[in-house]
Motif scaffolding. Structure first.
Motif, PDB file in Angstrom:
ATOM      1  N   UNK A   1      10.904  44.861  32.006  1.00 35.84           N
ATOM      2  CA  UNK A   1       9.871  45.125  33.009  1.00 35.84           C
ATOM      3  C   UNK A   1       9.522  43.867  33.797  1.00 35.84           C
ATOM      4  N   UNK A   2       9.574  42.714  33.114  1.00 35.56           N
ATOM      5  CA  UNK A   2       9.289  41.460  33.813  1.00 35.56           C
ATOM      6  C   UNK A   2      10.387  41.103  34.807  1.00 35.56           C
ATOM      7  N   UNK A   3      11.608  41.604  34.557  1.00 40.84           N
ATOM      8  CA  UNK A   3      12.746  41.254  35.403  1.00 40.84           C
ATOM      9  C   UNK A   3      12.996  42.254  36.527  1.00 40.84           C
ATOM     10  N   UNK A   4      12.168  43.294  36.623  1.00 45.95           N
ATOM     11  CA  UNK A   4      12.380  44.317  37.654  1.00 45.95           C
ATOM     12  C   UNK A   4      12.328  43.677  39.033  1.00 45.95           C
TER      13      UNK A   4
ATOM     14  N   UNK B   1       9.032  52.043  36.649  1.00 46.19           N
ATOM     15  CA  UNK B   1       9.668  51.916  35.346  1.00 46.19           C
ATOM     16  C   UNK B   1       8.628  51.786  34.239  1.00 46.19           C
ATOM     17  N   UNK B   2       7.483  51.189  34.571  1.00 47.76           N
ATOM     18  CA  UNK B   2       6.400  51.101  33.605  1.00 47.76           C
ATOM     19  C   UNK B   2       5.899  52.474  33.195  1.00 47.76           C
ATOM     20  N   UNK B   3       5.792  53.385  34.153  1.00 45.33           N
ATOM     21  CA  UNK B   3       5.387  54.755  33.839  1.00 45.33           C
ATOM     22  C   UNK B   3       6.454  55.444  33.005  1.00 45.33           C
ATOM     23  N   UNK B   4       7.719  55.230  33.352  1.00 41.73           N
ATOM     24  CA  UNK B   4       8.810  55.853  32.608  1.00 41.73           C
ATOM     25  C   UNK B   4       8.736  55.498  31.134  1.00 41.73           C
ATOM     26  N   UNK B   5       8.406  54.216  30.853  1.00 41.80           N
ATOM     27  CA  UNK B   5       8.300  53.789  29.453  1.00 41.80           C
ATOM     28  C   UNK B   5       6.950  54.148  28.846  1.00 41.80           C
ATOM     29  N   UNK B   6       5.882  53.725  29.479  1.00 41.60           N
ATOM     30  CA  UNK B   6       4.569  53.801  28.852  1.00 41.60           C
ATOM     31  C   UNK B   6       4.020  55.218  28.767  1.00 41.60           C
TER      32      UNK B   6
ATOM     33  N   UNK C   1      19.014  49.407  36.204  1.00 39.57           N
ATOM     34  CA  UNK C   1      20.257  48.705  35.893  1.00 39.57           C
ATOM     35  C   UNK C   1      20.179  47.247  36.301  1.00 39.57           C
ATOM     36  N   UNK C   2      19.613  46.982  37.468  1.00 37.87           N
ATOM     37  CA  UNK C   2      19.468  45.603  37.929  1.00 37.87           C
ATOM     38  C   UNK C   2      18.567  44.808  36.991  1.00 37.87           C
ATOM     39  N   UNK C   3      17.440  45.397  36.577  1.00 33.54           N
ATOM     40  CA  UNK C   3      16.506  44.716  35.687  1.00 33.54           C
ATOM     41  C   UNK C   3      17.140  44.464  34.323  1.00 33.54           C
ATOM     42  N   UNK C   4      17.931  45.413  33.844  1.00 38.75           N
ATOM     43  CA  UNK C   4      18.582  45.254  32.541  1.00 38.75           C
ATOM     44  C   UNK C   4      19.540  44.068  32.548  1.00 38.75           C
ATOM     45  N   UNK C   5      20.314  43.945  33.625  1.00 37.39           N
ATOM     46  CA  UNK C   5      21.252  42.821  33.738  1.00 37.39           C
ATOM     47  C   UNK C   5      20.503  41.495  33.855  1.00 37.39           C
ATOM     48  N   UNK C   6      19.444  41.478  34.662  1.00 34.39           N
ATOM     49  CA  UNK C   6      18.679  40.244  34.846  1.00 34.39           C
ATOM     50  C   UNK C   6      17.970  39.822  33.560  1.00 34.39           C
TER      51      UNK C   6
ATOM     52  N   UNK D   1      -2.810  50.753  23.346  1.00 39.10           N
ATOM     53  CA  UNK D   1      -2.253  49.424  23.575  1.00 39.10           C
ATOM     54  C   UNK D   1      -0.865  49.259  22.988  1.00 39.10           C
ATOM     55  N   UNK D   2      -0.463  50.187  22.093  1.00 39.36           N
ATOM     56  CA  UNK D   2       0.805  49.994  21.411  1.00 39.36           C
ATOM     57  C   UNK D   2       1.985  50.381  22.288  1.00 39.36           C
ATOM     58  N   UNK D   3       1.750  50.958  23.461  1.00 40.38           N
ATOM     59  CA  UNK D   3       2.860  51.398  24.283  1.00 40.38           C
ATOM     60  C   UNK D   3       3.008  50.550  25.545  1.00 40.38           C
ATOM     61  N   UNK D   4       2.391  49.396  25.573  1.00 37.77           N
ATOM     62  CA  UNK D   4       2.576  48.510  26.727  1.00 37.77           C
ATOM     63  C   UNK D   4       2.982  47.135  26.222  1.00 37.77           C
ATOM     64  N   UNK D   5       4.309  46.825  26.223  1.00 39.09           N
ATOM     65  CA  UNK D   5       4.790  45.591  25.643  1.00 39.09           C
ATOM     66  C   UNK D   5       4.466  44.374  26.489  1.00 39.09           C
TER      67      UNK D   5
END
Length: 281
Positions: A116-119, A130-135, A214-219, A269-273
């Motif tokens: 998420x930091x690399x998005x 992407x934050x919504x997709x995860x959290x 995909x871009x964030x994952x690679x970064x 709080x447990x779902x927001x890394x």
């Protein structure tokens, strides 16, 4: 754009699918599957014999068609012969393939934080999406179809309108995600669609969101074979690892074949890394 050739048989099948209320995407998949079968036998598919159906299934097996694609094509052919052609007896000659039960790929909390930091930018749009997709454990299409009015900050819930199988539901909204969404809203001031595409009257497409993932994952240097849907699996896994009680009423959860999602009894709080120290903000 090249127009696809139409026939009375194809038109009838489309009408049958419309009567059943199938989405345009589902209709396209069924039409494509029947076209592949017609190309295999070399004539109109409604004239096929049981032996040709058997030969086609062997052909798919021999050419390495995946289990998912194999079964999807069988579903399409069963609809075609049973509903459009009125040949129910043909279903006897179609077999589904057993799909191996594999555990989904799951990212650790630290990996999700790094991702998420690399998005990539510009702005916070893709990080918020992407934050919504995860959290909240939403699917790509559900994220893209969100409207600004779907965010209920008073009840800390997200309204999902016509999700999978056209079902509405509520998803949890964590405080960390709400803070990010507010930052994004102050920056972009979206109206209508929460994540507008180009032009802004259109919603962001799942393809664009997948590219951002995909871009964030690679970064972030993540080498796991993760996809955008992996965020959904990771969300459920992290809740279970946090000893969350997932036994909640059906209207407030999303039950899938592999995971049970959106327990509103969770410690939000447990779902927001938090991104690890190695990730760039």
């Amino acid at each position: 754009m090249k127009e696809e050739k139409t026939t009375p048989l194809r038109d009838r099948m489309i009408e049958d699918m419309r009567i059943r209320g199938m989405s345009p995407k589902t209709q396209q998949g069924h039409i494509r599957a029947v076209r592949y079968f017609a190309e295999f036998i070399g004539r109109s598919p409604d004239t096929a014999t049981p032996d040709e159906l058997r030969a086609y299934q062997l052909h798919m097996t021999d050419t390495g068609v995946s289990t998912g694609v194999f079964n999807a094509r069988i579903v399409s052919l069963r609809f075609f012969f049973g509903m459009t052609c009125g040949r129910e007896e043909m279903k006897r000659y179609m077999q589904f393939r057993r799909k191996p039960q594999k555990l989904p790929v799951v990212l650790s909390v630290e990996e999700v934080g790094d991702l998420l930091a690399a998005v990539p930018g510009p702005g916070l749009k893709y990080r918020a999406a992407l934050g919504i997709s995860y959290s909240a454990g939403l699917r790509a299409s559900e994220v893209c179809n969100l409207k600004v009015s779907d965010i209920d900050s008073d009840r800390m819930l997200i309204h999902v309108d016509e999700g999978k199988n056209d079902k509405d539901r509520k998803a949890m909204l964590s405080p960390g995600l709400l803070d990010l969404l507010r930052d994004y809203w102050r920056e972009a001031r979206p109206e209508g669609w929460l994540f507008p595409g180009k032009p802004k009257i259109m919603a962001l497409s799942p393809r664009q969101l997948n590219r951002a993932f995909t871009s964030a994952k690679h970064m972030a240097g993540i080498n796991k074979p993760a996809t955008l849907h992996t965020l959904r699996h990771s969300f459920a896994t992290h809740l279970l690892e946090a000893s969350t009680d997932v036994r909640v009423p059906t209207p407030l959860r999303s039950a899938g074949k592999t995971t049970v999602l959106n327990p509103v009894t969770a410690k939000r709080s447990c779902v927001w890394p938090r991104p690890s120290s190695s990730a760039a903000s």
